[in-house]
Each structure stands twice: as C-alpha cells, then as structure tokens.
Write a protein that holds these residues in place. Structure first.
Motif, PDB file in Angstrom:
ATOM      1  N   ASP A  55      46.294  40.251  32.756  1.00 14.34           N
ATOM      2  CA  ASP A  55      45.827  41.501  32.892  1.00 14.34           C
ATOM      3  C   ASP A  55      44.802  41.622  33.713  1.00 14.34           C
ATOM      4  N   ALA A  56      45.212  42.443  34.750  1.00 12.49           N
ATOM      5  CA  ALA A  56      44.331  42.574  36.112  1.00 12.49           C
ATOM      6  C   ALA A  56      42.839  42.842  35.608  1.00 12.49           C
ATOM      7  N   THR A  57      42.639  43.853  34.467  1.00 10.71           N
ATOM      8  CA  THR A  57      41.198  44.010  34.129  1.00 10.71           C
ATOM      9  C   THR A  57      40.496  42.738  34.013  1.00 10.71           C
ATOM     10  N   GLY A  58      41.221  41.702  33.198  1.00  9.73           N
ATOM     11  CA  GLY A  58      40.311  40.597  32.844  1.00  9.73           C
ATOM     12  C   GLY A  58      40.287  39.605  33.619  1.00  9.73           C
ATOM     13  N   VAL A  59      40.531  39.665  35.131  1.00 11.99           N
ATOM     14  CA  VAL A  59      40.483  38.508  36.254  1.00 11.99           C
ATOM     15  C   VAL A  59      38.996  38.146  36.479  1.00 11.99           C
ATOM     16  N   ASP A  60      38.816  36.885  36.573  1.00  9.61           N
ATOM     17  CA  ASP A  60      37.334  36.471  36.657  1.00  9.61           C
ATOM     18  C   ASP A  60      37.044  36.908  38.471  1.00  9.61           C
ATOM     19  N   LEU A  61      36.103  37.686  38.540  1.00 13.48           N
ATOM     20  CA  LEU A  61      35.654  37.994  39.919  1.00 13.48           C
ATOM     21  C   LEU A  61      34.191  37.484  40.109  1.00 13.48           C
ATOM     22  N   GLU A  62      33.927  36.770  39.254  1.00 11.99           N
ATOM     23  CA  GLU A  62      32.231  36.120  39.660  1.00 11.99           C
ATOM     24  C   GLU A  62      32.240  34.753  40.072  1.00 11.99           C
ATOM     25  N   GLY A  63      31.243  34.359  40.500  1.00  9.81           N
ATOM     26  CA  GLY A  63      31.187  33.081  40.845  1.00  9.81           C
ATOM     27  C   GLY A  63      31.740  32.641  42.258  1.00  9.81           C
ATOM     28  N   ALA A  64      31.571  31.183  42.369  1.00  2.84           N
ATOM     29  CA  ALA A  64      31.939  30.674  43.883  1.00  2.84           C
ATOM     30  C   ALA A  64      33.417  30.709  44.025  1.00  2.84           C
ATOM     31  N   GLY A  65      34.413  31.108  42.984  1.00  2.00           N
ATOM     32  CA  GLY A  65      35.626  31.096  43.131  1.00  2.00           C
ATOM     33  C   GLY A  65      36.041  32.691  43.349  1.00  2.00           C
ATOM     34  N   ALA A  66      35.158  33.339  43.507  1.00  2.00           N
ATOM     35  CA  ALA A  66      35.495  34.927  43.732  1.00  2.00           C
ATOM     36  C   ALA A  66      36.257  35.001  44.947  1.00  2.00           C
ATOM     37  N   PRO A  67      37.248  35.961  45.032  1.00  2.00           N
ATOM     38  CA  PRO A  67      37.639  36.149  46.220  1.00  2.00           C
ATOM     39  C   PRO A  67      36.923  37.045  47.105  1.00  2.00           C
ATOM     40  N   GLU A  68      37.255  36.732  48.447  1.00  2.00           N
ATOM     41  CA  GLU A  68      36.537  37.668  49.507  1.00  2.00           C
ATOM     42  C   GLU A  68      37.172  38.988  49.621  1.00  2.00           C
ATOM     43  N   LEU A  69      38.430  39.394  49.229  1.00  2.00           N
ATOM     44  CA  LEU A  69      39.087  40.592  49.571  1.00  2.00           C
ATOM     45  C   LEU A  69      40.028  40.666  48.150  1.00  2.00           C
ATOM     46  N   VAL A  70      39.801  41.678  47.832  1.00  2.00           N
ATOM     47  CA  VAL A  70      40.714  42.243  46.578  1.00  2.00           C
ATOM     48  C   VAL A  70      41.738  43.541  47.035  1.00  2.00           C
ATOM     49  N   VAL A  71      42.876  43.311  46.476  1.00  2.00           N
ATOM     50  CA  VAL A  71      43.986  44.380  46.843  1.00  2.00           C
ATOM     51  C   VAL A  71      44.199  44.881  45.245  1.00  2.00           C
ATOM     52  N   VAL A  72      44.141  46.106  44.979  1.00  2.00           N
ATOM     53  CA  VAL A  72      44.530  46.743  43.984  1.00  2.00           C
ATOM     54  C   VAL A  72      45.557  47.554  44.350  1.00  2.00           C
ATOM     55  N   ASN A  73      46.701  47.883  43.382  1.00  2.00           N
ATOM     56  CA  ASN A  73      47.860  48.873  43.545  1.00  2.00           C
ATOM     57  C   ASN A  73      48.097  49.144  42.164  1.00  2.00           C
ATOM     58  N   PRO A  74      47.042  49.999  41.565  1.00  2.00           N
ATOM     59  CA  PRO A  74      47.393  50.183  39.964  1.00  2.00           C
ATOM     60  C   PRO A  74      48.445  51.351  39.750  1.00  2.00           C
ATOM     61  N   PRO A  75      48.821  51.586  38.493  1.00  2.00           N
ATOM     62  CA  PRO A  75      49.759  52.924  38.055  1.00  2.00           C
ATOM     63  C   PRO A  75      48.696  54.056  38.211  1.00  2.00           C
TER      64      PRO A  75
END
Length: 381
Positions: free
Chosen positions: A296-316
């Motif tokens: 589920d895209a809404t539950g992806v980890d976006l915090e901490g050192a492993g957070a991506p620098e850039l996020v692409v979103v293409n939702p419904p």
C-alpha cells in the motif's frame, strides 16, 4: 492535426465522427470545439485550480486514432450484436468504427463480432439482467499486437468460446482471456480471470522499454502521450540527480524503469501483485537497478536515513489522500506528481505546503473531453 516533437500543435484538422454528427455518441463532449481552443481552455482551467508555478506548453495528442484500448459493451442479439456503448435505456449503440481507436482495433472489430455469432454468446441485457457476454476489451501495443479480454457473467459459455477461437486466427493476438463478472452493477470486471490463449502478456514498448501488460494490468490509453509523460518526468528526475527514487502507485513500472540509472537506487510499490511481477520481469530484462514490492503506497516508510530523495506518485483519480500528510512530514526533498484529476491534485498540494510546486505540464491524454494528465514537480522549501 500535426504536432512537433514537443507535442505542440502546428496544424488543426477537425476529427470526422459520423457517430457524433448523428447524435449516436456524444462521449467526446468537446468534439465541436477546435483542438487549439480545447488545449487553451484546458490549460486555463487547470492553472486556475493550482498554485502559481511555471507552466511548460501543453503536450498535444493526435485528434484521432490515439486510443490503444477499446472497451466495447456488447448488446443486441447473438445474430446482430452491437459493440460499443449502451444507451440510457440499456440498448446497444454500435461504435465499431470509432475514430478515436488505433487502426488495429478498428480492423479487429469484424472478427470480434464473428466470435459473438459463431460461439453463440448471448449479449447481456441490462434491463432484464439476462445474457452472458458483457464486454469485449481489446488493447493494441505499439508493435501492432493485440490482447483480448472477454467479460462474461459466468463460465457457462467458456467451452463455446474455446471451440470458436479460430475465428480470431487472422488477428495478431498474443493473449485472450475471459473475465467473470457475475454481478449486476456498474463494475467492468470481476475477480476471476482465465487465460484462454497466448502467453497472457502484451508488450507495450515505450521509449525503448518493453513494459509488460497482463490482462488485469493498467496502462495509459494514449500510448504516444504516455511516452511523452514518461520522458518529461525522467528529464526532471535526471536534472535533480537524486541518488534514490521511490515510485508509488508504480503499476507495471513505467516511471521507475525510465528513471533507473547506474548508481541510482530505484524502487516501486504497487498494490497489485500482477503488475509488480510484470515490473520485475521488465527490470530483469533491462538489467535495471530497480526493485519492486507489493504494498500500500500510503504505508511506505518515508522516514529516517533510508528515506528516498525523490518520490514519484501516480495515483488513481482520488489522489494520494493521507500520503500527502506523510510526505509533508518526511525528509523527501522532491516529489514528481502525475495526476489524472486536477481537483484531487489541488487538494493534495494544499496538504503539502512545505513542498513547493515549481513547474508543471499538461498532457492531453484524453482529447475532446475535460480530462487531462498533469505532471507537477515539487521541491521542499
């Protein structure tokens, strides 16, 4: 209409549609409006909905023969079926020569009609709730190959379908499947898909990348404009030079696989396992440094050192919802947002005030309608 390589309109030619002129189909609500005016009005409407930012010129579509998918509701009788849309009273309106469809789709329609007759597939009658065959869904690849889905109310007709598939032998079909949709409601397909012929994979070759489309997979219905959308997003990503990219609602991996580069960590997340399998296969074929996971895209980890620098979103069409707040609170520096609904896009942008929209471009994925695809780049303040 002609366009240059950047999708700019250079010449306008009216689309000749006998169905529209005869008032048999008015789905293309803007067809009577010159195409340049359609683009200008669309651009003004979308700009008025969104915050101020730089706008690149809209990317224009061909005015006809641009749709790679034909979703044909089947009505009428076994001996005189209609393939097209349903009128308000549930009767069928035949649109086999719809000028929006790519030519391979139009060319295939007589064979599909023959299959209905030969296999004695009784069209589903909505008012009486009787019959078996609901839809024929045909998709064309840039290489001219076709994939067919036959939406049935039950498995009753499957033996006859299998027996008479030879009617379709002259078509360049690489996949034929049956989808079972037993319910009487406005839902195009059911949960059960049965492969009847072929490998079950249609290769949608876009910008040199052979994306794999399985029967239940999603792909933009305008291949040429989708290719331009991927190119634009990739150009913005490459300008930013992120070390890591996360593609949410990634589908079959279009944005992620375009963004993959040596030394750049790319990942994609999508709720549909079939799409993730397709993305993984394409990545392996390309040797791309890209990983894909079901989730589920809404539950992806976006915090901490492993957070991506850039996020692409293409939702419904509903947008990203609660994910907007999570992106706002995250360490993500840039977002590239591809939206098919400017209204939900506007709501989501308002929920991310720390991520400033810097530039955008409209991609006219659906000419002659008020629908559009909008690509926006956001950068953290």
């Amino acid at each position: 209409m002609k366009t240059d390589g950047a999708g700019t309109v250079t010449t306008s030619v009216a689309l000749d549609c006998a169905y529209f002129d005869a008032w048999r189909c008015r789905s293309c609500t803007l067809l009577a409006t010159p195409y340049e005016a359609q683009l200008a009005e669309q651009q003004a409407r979308i700009e008025a909905l969104l915050p101020p930012m730089r706008w690149d010129p809209p990317f224009a579509s061909a005015v006809g023969a641009f749709r790679n998918k034909a979703k044909m509701a089947v009505a009428g009788t076994v001996d005189a079926p209609t393939l097209g849309i349903l009128a308000a009273d549930g009767s069928g309106i035949d649109l086999q020569a719809c000028p929006l469809h790519e030519q391979p789709l139009v060319d295939a329609m007589p064979a599909l009609e023959a299959l209905v007759r030969e296999a004695r597939l009784v069209p589903y009658d909505v008012p009486s709730r009787r019959g078996e065959l609901k839809h024929l869904i045909l998709t064309a690849s840039p290489d001219g190959e076709l994939a067919l889905r036959i939406v049935l109310r039950s498995s009753e007709a499957l033996p006859r379908v299998r027996k008479h598939l030879a009617v379709l032998d002259d078509l360049p079909l690489v996949s034929v499947s049956a989808n079972l949709q037993p319910e009487h409601k406005a839902v195009l397909e059911g949960d059960e898909e049965l492969l009847l012929a072929g490998a079950g994979v249609l290769r949608m070759r876009v910008n040199g990348i052979g994306l794999r489309l399985r029967p239940r997979g999603f792909f933009q219905t305008n291949t040429a404009v989708a290719a331009a959308l991927y190119r634009q997003a990739t150009a913005w990503i490459d300008e930013a030079e992120p070390a890591s990219v996360l593609d949410l609602y990634c589908g079959v991996g279009g944005f992620a696989l375009h963004a993959a580069r040596p030394g750049r960590r790319v990942a994609g997340v999508e709720v549909t396992a079939e799409a993730i399998d397709a993305a993984r296969e394409t990545a392996a074929e390309l040797g791309a440094d890209a990983s894909f996971a079901v989730g589920d895209a809404t539950g992806v980890d976006l915090e901490g050192a492993g957070a991506p620098e850039l996020v692409v979103v293409n939702p419904p069409r509903r947008g990203i919802g609660e994910l907007a707040g999570r992106l706002e609170a995250s360490a993500v520096r840039r977002v590239v947002y591809s939206s098919c609904n400017p209204s939900s896009l506007a709501r989501d942008l308002a929920a991310m005030p720390s991520l400033r929209p810097t530039r955008a471009r409209v991609f006219d994925m659906f000419p002659h309608t008020t629908h559009a695809e909008v690509l926006v780049e956001l950068e953290r303040r």
